[in-house]
Write a protein that holds these residues in place. Structure first.
Motif, PDB file in Angstrom:
ATOM      1  N   VAL A  38     -12.074   0.403   7.782  1.00  0.00           N
ATOM      2  CA  VAL A  38     -11.358  -0.791   7.306  1.00  0.00           C
ATOM      3  C   VAL A  38     -10.075  -0.318   6.627  1.00  0.00           C
ATOM      4  O   VAL A  38     -10.101   0.593   5.793  1.00  0.00           O
ATOM      5  CB  VAL A  38     -12.204  -1.608   6.310  1.00  0.00           C
ATOM      6  CG1 VAL A  38     -11.416  -2.826   5.814  1.00  0.00           C
ATOM      7  CG2 VAL A  38     -13.521  -2.044   6.938  1.00  0.00           C
ATOM      8  N   LEU A  39      -8.951  -0.947   6.981  1.00  0.00           N
ATOM      9  CA  LEU A  39      -7.657  -0.582   6.402  1.00  0.00           C
ATOM     10  C   LEU A  39      -7.043  -1.808   5.749  1.00  0.00           C
ATOM     11  O   LEU A  39      -6.828  -2.838   6.402  1.00  0.00           O
ATOM     12  CB  LEU A  39      -6.730  -0.032   7.488  1.00  0.00           C
ATOM     13  CG  LEU A  39      -5.488   0.725   6.991  1.00  0.00           C
ATOM     14  CD1 LEU A  39      -5.906   2.002   6.273  1.00  0.00           C
ATOM     15  CD2 LEU A  39      -4.564   1.070   8.154  1.00  0.00           C
ATOM     16  N   VAL A  40      -6.787  -1.697   4.450  1.00  0.00           N
ATOM     17  CA  VAL A  40      -6.208  -2.794   3.660  1.00  0.00           C
ATOM     18  C   VAL A  40      -4.777  -2.407   3.307  1.00  0.00           C
ATOM     19  O   VAL A  40      -4.548  -1.313   2.769  1.00  0.00           O
ATOM     20  CB  VAL A  40      -7.041  -3.031   2.375  1.00  0.00           C
ATOM     21  CG1 VAL A  40      -6.448  -4.181   1.567  1.00  0.00           C
ATOM     22  CG2 VAL A  40      -8.500  -3.309   2.726  1.00  0.00           C
ATOM     23  N   THR A  41      -3.818  -3.266   3.588  1.00  0.00           N
ATOM     24  CA  THR A  41      -2.414  -2.915   3.355  1.00  0.00           C
ATOM     25  C   THR A  41      -1.666  -4.047   2.646  1.00  0.00           C
ATOM     26  O   THR A  41      -2.012  -5.233   2.761  1.00  0.00           O
ATOM     27  CB  THR A  41      -1.684  -2.610   4.679  1.00  0.00           C
ATOM     28  OG1 THR A  41      -1.759  -3.751   5.546  1.00  0.00           O
ATOM     29  CG2 THR A  41      -2.317  -1.417   5.384  1.00  0.00           C
ATOM     30  N   ASN A  42      -0.634  -3.653   1.900  1.00  0.00           N
ATOM     31  CA  ASN A  42       0.359  -4.594   1.369  1.00  0.00           C
ATOM     32  C   ASN A  42       1.696  -3.868   1.338  1.00  0.00           C
ATOM     33  O   ASN A  42       1.843  -2.803   1.947  1.00  0.00           O
ATOM     34  CB  ASN A  42      -0.055  -5.143   0.002  1.00  0.00           C
ATOM     35  CG  ASN A  42      -0.125  -4.064  -1.066  1.00  0.00           C
ATOM     36  OD1 ASN A  42       0.529  -3.016  -0.977  1.00  0.00           O
ATOM     37  ND2 ASN A  42      -0.929  -4.288  -2.099  1.00  0.00           N
ATOM     38  N   GLN A  43       2.647  -4.406   0.644  1.00  0.00           N
ATOM     39  CA  GLN A  43       3.990  -3.838   0.668  1.00  0.00           C
ATOM     40  C   GLN A  43       4.049  -2.432   0.060  1.00  0.00           C
ATOM     41  O   GLN A  43       4.815  -1.572   0.517  1.00  0.00           O
ATOM     42  CB  GLN A  43       4.962  -4.760  -0.079  1.00  0.00           C
ATOM     43  CG  GLN A  43       6.417  -4.297  -0.011  1.00  0.00           C
ATOM     44  CD  GLN A  43       7.355  -5.305  -0.643  1.00  0.00           C
ATOM     45  OE1 GLN A  43       6.949  -6.419  -0.976  1.00  0.00           O
ATOM     46  NE2 GLN A  43       8.622  -4.911  -0.821  1.00  0.00           N
ATOM     47  N   ASP A  44       3.212  -2.184  -0.938  1.00  0.00           N
ATOM     48  CA  ASP A  44       3.302  -0.921  -1.670  1.00  0.00           C
ATOM     49  C   ASP A  44       2.092  -0.010  -1.509  1.00  0.00           C
ATOM     50  O   ASP A  44       2.183   1.194  -1.785  1.00  0.00           O
ATOM     51  CB  ASP A  44       3.487  -1.199  -3.172  1.00  0.00           C
ATOM     52  CG  ASP A  44       4.744  -2.019  -3.435  1.00  0.00           C
ATOM     53  OD1 ASP A  44       5.807  -1.645  -2.902  1.00  0.00           O
ATOM     54  OD2 ASP A  44       4.638  -3.017  -4.164  1.00  0.00           O
ATOM     55  N   TYR A  45       0.967  -0.550  -1.073  1.00  0.00           N
ATOM     56  CA  TYR A  45      -0.283   0.213  -1.031  1.00  0.00           C
ATOM     57  C   TYR A  45      -0.900   0.178   0.362  1.00  0.00           C
ATOM     58  O   TYR A  45      -0.696  -0.754   1.134  1.00  0.00           O
ATOM     59  CB  TYR A  45      -1.313  -0.359  -2.022  1.00  0.00           C
ATOM     60  CG  TYR A  45      -0.881  -0.365  -3.463  1.00  0.00           C
ATOM     61  CD1 TYR A  45      -1.137   0.731  -4.296  1.00  0.00           C
ATOM     62  CD2 TYR A  45      -0.242  -1.476  -4.014  1.00  0.00           C
ATOM     63  CE1 TYR A  45      -0.752   0.718  -5.623  1.00  0.00           C
ATOM     64  CE2 TYR A  45       0.146  -1.495  -5.340  1.00  0.00           C
ATOM     65  CZ  TYR A  45      -0.111  -0.397  -6.149  1.00  0.00           C
ATOM     66  OH  TYR A  45       0.274  -0.414  -7.461  1.00  0.00           O
ATOM     67  N   VAL A  46      -1.681   1.211   0.619  1.00  0.00           N
ATOM     68  CA  VAL A  46      -2.577   1.203   1.772  1.00  0.00           C
ATOM     69  C   VAL A  46      -3.915   1.742   1.267  1.00  0.00           C
ATOM     70  O   VAL A  46      -3.978   2.751   0.571  1.00  0.00           O
ATOM     71  CB  VAL A  46      -2.031   2.042   2.952  1.00  0.00           C
ATOM     72  CG1 VAL A  46      -1.748   3.477   2.530  1.00  0.00           C
ATOM     73  CG2 VAL A  46      -3.021   2.037   4.111  1.00  0.00           C
ATOM     74  N   LEU A  47      -4.980   1.023   1.584  1.00  0.00           N
ATOM     75  CA  LEU A  47      -6.320   1.388   1.115  1.00  0.00           C
ATOM     76  C   LEU A  47      -7.217   1.631   2.325  1.00  0.00           C
ATOM     77  O   LEU A  47      -7.427   0.730   3.138  1.00  0.00           O
ATOM     78  CB  LEU A  47      -6.899   0.279   0.245  1.00  0.00           C
ATOM     79  CG  LEU A  47      -8.352   0.450  -0.206  1.00  0.00           C
ATOM     80  CD1 LEU A  47      -8.466   1.576  -1.224  1.00  0.00           C
ATOM     81  CD2 LEU A  47      -8.902  -0.849  -0.787  1.00  0.00           C
ATOM     82  N   ALA A  48      -7.717   2.857   2.457  1.00  0.00           N
ATOM     83  CA  ALA A  48      -8.619   3.214   3.558  1.00  0.00           C
ATOM     84  C   ALA A  48     -10.057   3.129   3.064  1.00  0.00           C
ATOM     85  O   ALA A  48     -10.390   3.668   2.001  1.00  0.00           O
ATOM     86  CB  ALA A  48      -8.315   4.623   4.062  1.00  0.00           C
ATOM     87  N   VAL A  49     -10.909   2.452   3.840  1.00  0.00           N
ATOM     88  CA  VAL A  49     -12.305   2.248   3.449  1.00  0.00           C
ATOM     89  C   VAL A  49     -13.219   2.881   4.494  1.00  0.00           C
ATOM     90  O   VAL A  49     -13.101   2.595   5.685  1.00  0.00           O
ATOM     91  CB  VAL A  49     -12.640   0.744   3.309  1.00  0.00           C
ATOM     92  CG1 VAL A  49     -14.070   0.582   2.778  1.00  0.00           C
ATOM     93  CG2 VAL A  49     -11.640   0.047   2.405  1.00  0.00           C
TER      94      VAL A  49
END
Length: 208
Positions: free
Chosen positions: A119-130
């Protein structure tokens, strides 16, 4: 008393008869030995045939079982991901991490190698790998840390963003959560019919 010719001849006849009986006995013994050898050989061949059939049947059963377990594991993994992915948006919004997009099974390629993020969560400043596991172990956490260390090589489009990591599991082995916490990872776990973050509010995630 002198032995007569007839007595000598009779002795020869008795000796010849005895030799004949010995020869017949030897032939009978040989016949029985050959019969026994044939029976043992046939039994051995039958035993070998049954062993081969048993082995073949077991191997077929093992192949079916491996396939069923693989299908079950794949379905279970998809179930976990489908439960974790929708929860990520709310969970990380509540932690002050805006979520613009949540993607599943994202693959990055580098040469002949592939790195897949569950699962990959993204926004303008962050990327979160799950990383999502039905049963999360310490070794799973270690393997995922290695993926995070290589993440920017496989996904250069996120090179300018802060990279966070999270591990998720319905069943978390003893010590895996503490180890993940010390490595700066978020820990997601099942709570009833939803997912929750186990890290306290004071937790500071590591930027990989």
């Amino acid at each position: 008393m002198a032995t007569t010719l007839d007595e000598v001849l009779d002795l020869f006849k008795q000796a010849a008869q005895a030799q004949q009986e010995v020869a017949q006995a030897q032939q009978e013994t040989e016949r029985r030995f050959q019969a026994t050898e044939r029976i043992l050989r046939e039994q051995s061949q039958e035993t070998e045939r049954r062993i081969q059939e048993f082995t073949a049947e077991n191997e077929k059963g093992f192949r079916i079982l491996r396939k069923e377990l693989g299908d079950l594991g794949g379905s279970w993994g998809r179930f976990v991901e489908n439960m974790v992915a929708p929860a990520c948006e709310t969970l990380f919004q509540n932690r002050g991490i805006p979520v613009h997009r949540v993607s599943q099974r994202v693959r990055g390629r580098l040469g002949g190698d592939t790195l897949e993020i569950d699962v990959l969560v993204t926004n303008q400043d962050y990327v979160l790998a799950v990383e999502v596991k039905s049963r999360l172990s310490v070794q799973d956490v270690k393997d995922f840390i290695e993926d995070l260390q290589n993440f920017r090589q496989f996904f250069p489009e996120y090179d300018q963003k802060q990279l966070y990591g999270a591990v998720a599991g319905i069943d978390i082995e003893n010590g895996a959560d503490k180890y993940a916490y010390r490595q700066g990872l978020f820990i997601l776990a099942q709570s009833g019919e939803t997912v929750t973050i186990l890290n306290g509010d004071q937790f500071q995630p590591k930027n990989w």
